[in-house]
Scaffold this motif. Structure first.
Motif, PDB file in Angstrom:
ATOM      1  N   GLN A 158     -38.274  -5.558  -4.378  1.00  7.44           N
ATOM      2  CA  GLN A 158     -37.699  -6.287  -5.375  1.00  7.44           C
ATOM      3  C   GLN A 158     -37.691  -4.757  -6.367  1.00  7.44           C
ATOM      4  O   GLN A 158     -36.793  -4.580  -7.299  1.00  7.44           O
ATOM      5  CB  GLN A 158     -38.679  -7.217  -6.515  1.00  7.44           C
ATOM      6  CG  GLN A 158     -38.302  -8.566  -5.613  1.00  7.44           C
ATOM      7  CD  GLN A 158     -39.057  -9.667  -6.346  1.00  7.44           C
ATOM      8  OE1 GLN A 158     -40.095  -9.368  -7.133  1.00  7.44           O
ATOM      9  NE2 GLN A 158     -38.813 -10.965  -5.950  1.00  7.44           N
ATOM     10  N   GLU A 159     -38.793  -4.025  -6.317  1.00  7.95           N
ATOM     11  CA  GLU A 159     -38.875  -2.787  -7.096  1.00  7.95           C
ATOM     12  C   GLU A 159     -37.605  -1.886  -6.885  1.00  7.95           C
ATOM     13  O   GLU A 159     -37.110  -1.388  -7.506  1.00  7.95           O
ATOM     14  CB  GLU A 159     -40.193  -2.017  -6.692  1.00  7.95           C
ATOM     15  CG  GLU A 159     -41.227  -2.221  -7.756  1.00  7.95           C
ATOM     16  CD  GLU A 159     -42.524  -1.250  -7.358  1.00  7.95           C
ATOM     17  OE1 GLU A 159     -42.600  -0.809  -6.370  1.00  7.95           O
ATOM     18  OE2 GLU A 159     -43.273  -1.291  -8.330  1.00  7.95           O
ATOM     19  N   LEU A 160     -37.354  -1.579  -5.350  1.00 11.25           N
ATOM     20  CA  LEU A 160     -36.486  -0.826  -4.930  1.00 11.25           C
ATOM     21  C   LEU A 160     -35.021  -1.236  -5.387  1.00 11.25           C
ATOM     22  O   LEU A 160     -34.353  -0.538  -5.792  1.00 11.25           O
ATOM     23  CB  LEU A 160     -36.571  -0.779  -3.256  1.00 11.25           C
ATOM     24  CG  LEU A 160     -37.584  -0.057  -2.673  1.00 11.25           C
ATOM     25  CD1 LEU A 160     -37.718  -0.037  -1.303  1.00 11.25           C
ATOM     26  CD2 LEU A 160     -37.680   1.525  -3.203  1.00 11.25           C
ATOM     27  N   GLU A 161     -34.932  -2.511  -5.145  1.00 13.97           N
ATOM     28  CA  GLU A 161     -33.502  -2.919  -5.782  1.00 13.97           C
ATOM     29  C   GLU A 161     -33.357  -2.673  -7.234  1.00 13.97           C
ATOM     30  O   GLU A 161     -32.291  -2.342  -7.551  1.00 13.97           O
ATOM     31  CB  GLU A 161     -33.671  -4.778  -5.580  1.00 13.97           C
ATOM     32  CG  GLU A 161     -32.452  -5.277  -5.657  1.00 13.97           C
ATOM     33  CD  GLU A 161     -32.111  -6.862  -5.408  1.00 13.97           C
ATOM     34  OE1 GLU A 161     -32.048  -7.648  -6.280  1.00 13.97           O
ATOM     35  OE2 GLU A 161     -32.694  -7.074  -4.403  1.00 13.97           O
ATOM     36  N   TYR A 162     -34.247  -2.984  -7.989  1.00  9.16           N
ATOM     37  CA  TYR A 162     -34.315  -2.345  -9.328  1.00  9.16           C
ATOM     38  C   TYR A 162     -34.209  -1.091  -9.796  1.00  9.16           C
ATOM     39  O   TYR A 162     -33.271  -0.933 -10.430  1.00  9.16           O
ATOM     40  CB  TYR A 162     -35.453  -2.889 -10.354  1.00  9.16           C
ATOM     41  CG  TYR A 162     -35.556  -2.628 -11.551  1.00  9.16           C
ATOM     42  CD1 TYR A 162     -34.833  -3.418 -12.516  1.00  9.16           C
ATOM     43  CD2 TYR A 162     -36.261  -1.736 -12.198  1.00  9.16           C
ATOM     44  CE1 TYR A 162     -34.768  -3.106 -13.937  1.00  9.16           C
ATOM     45  CE2 TYR A 162     -36.286  -1.416 -13.469  1.00  9.16           C
ATOM     46  CZ  TYR A 162     -35.508  -2.159 -14.308  1.00  9.16           C
ATOM     47  OH  TYR A 162     -35.540  -1.673 -15.597  1.00  9.16           O
ATOM     48  N   GLU A 163     -34.767  -0.318  -8.848  1.00  8.04           N
ATOM     49  CA  GLU A 163     -34.645   1.208  -9.040  1.00  8.04           C
ATOM     50  C   GLU A 163     -33.187   1.568  -8.583  1.00  8.04           C
ATOM     51  O   GLU A 163     -32.477   2.406  -9.244  1.00  8.04           O
ATOM     52  CB  GLU A 163     -35.615   1.741  -8.238  1.00  8.04           C
ATOM     53  CG  GLU A 163     -36.848   1.871  -8.578  1.00  8.04           C
ATOM     54  CD  GLU A 163     -37.974   2.519  -7.665  1.00  8.04           C
ATOM     55  OE1 GLU A 163     -37.466   2.994  -6.714  1.00  8.04           O
ATOM     56  OE2 GLU A 163     -39.119   2.260  -7.545  1.00  8.04           O
ATOM     57  N   SER A 164     -32.821   1.057  -7.795  1.00  7.99           N
ATOM     58  CA  SER A 164     -31.296   1.156  -7.013  1.00  7.99           C
ATOM     59  C   SER A 164     -30.282   0.740  -8.481  1.00  7.99           C
ATOM     60  O   SER A 164     -29.324   1.639  -8.747  1.00  7.99           O
ATOM     61  CB  SER A 164     -30.899   0.622  -5.804  1.00  7.99           C
ATOM     62  OG  SER A 164     -29.555   0.318  -5.634  1.00  7.99           O
ATOM     63  N   LEU A 165     -30.357  -0.191  -9.065  1.00 10.23           N
ATOM     64  CA  LEU A 165     -29.760  -0.859  -9.832  1.00 10.23           C
ATOM     65  C   LEU A 165     -29.836   0.169 -10.946  1.00 10.23           C
ATOM     66  O   LEU A 165     -28.625   0.463 -11.697  1.00 10.23           O
ATOM     67  CB  LEU A 165     -30.079  -2.287 -10.382  1.00 10.23           C
ATOM     68  CG  LEU A 165     -29.309  -2.777 -11.732  1.00 10.23           C
ATOM     69  CD1 LEU A 165     -27.828  -3.203 -11.183  1.00 10.23           C
ATOM     70  CD2 LEU A 165     -30.173  -4.133 -12.148  1.00 10.23           C
TER      71      LEU A 165
END
Length: 173
Positions: A158-165
């Motif tokens: 979830q952290e990586l997804e947020y960082e990507s966004l």
């Protein structure tokens, strides 16, 4: 001219900018901790006593749909942990005689624990190195939760997804 036509005004030339992020949010370096997982997952801790039978443990694991139970004494002090893996090993060693055995006979006594302030990366490393999937979270002598390797991996995804966004928004503007 169409009846819906409106002549341009000065206001049309002013371009308003909206910002979904700020330099502060972009540079945020909040460290992921065990406490963050417990905030989202809850702090339910299912436990039993060392004198309980493996049959009682198996029933609780099935009903709660979990993979491990904390073992506490009458005073609530951590004594060990019992996982599905522990039970399966014992089933292989003593087929047909396992469910009547006591939890204390097969539980893991040397339990690795973490605290709510521990960084997730260190917890993940400990779990991977020790080849176990469940870790009790303690605050002093009190068990305040349990984290699984799945919890840690899911949180990180979830952290990586947020960082990507955030990166996409930074690039697009």
């Amino acid at each position: 001219m169409p009846s819906s036509y409106q002549a341009p005004s000065r206001k049309d030339k002013i371009q308003e900018k909206t910002h979904s992020q700020t330099p502060v949010t972009n540079a945020s370096t909040e460290t992921a901790t065990v406490g963050k997982i417990l905030e989202s997952k809850g702090k339910d801790v299912f436990s039993l006593r060392p004198q309980n039978t493996l049959h009682e443990a198996v029933v609780q694991l099935k009903e709660k749909r979990i993979g491990a139970l904390i073992v506490k004494d009458a005073a609530g002090k951590l004594q060990g942990i019992l996982s599905e893996r522990d039970i399966v090993r014992r089933l292989a060693e003593t087929p047909g005689q396992t469910l009547s055995q006591k939890v204390e006979d097969i539980m893991t006594r040397d339990v690795k624990t973490c605290s709510p302030g521990d960084q997730l990366i260190s917890v993940l490393q400990t779990m991977t190195k020790g080849k176990f999937r469940h870790m009790p979270v303690v605050n002093g002598d009190i068990v305040v939760g349990i984290v699984t390797i799945g919890d840690v991996v899911n949180y990180r995804l979830q952290e990586l997804e947020y960082e990507s966004l955030q990166l996409k928004q930074l690039i697009v503007g």
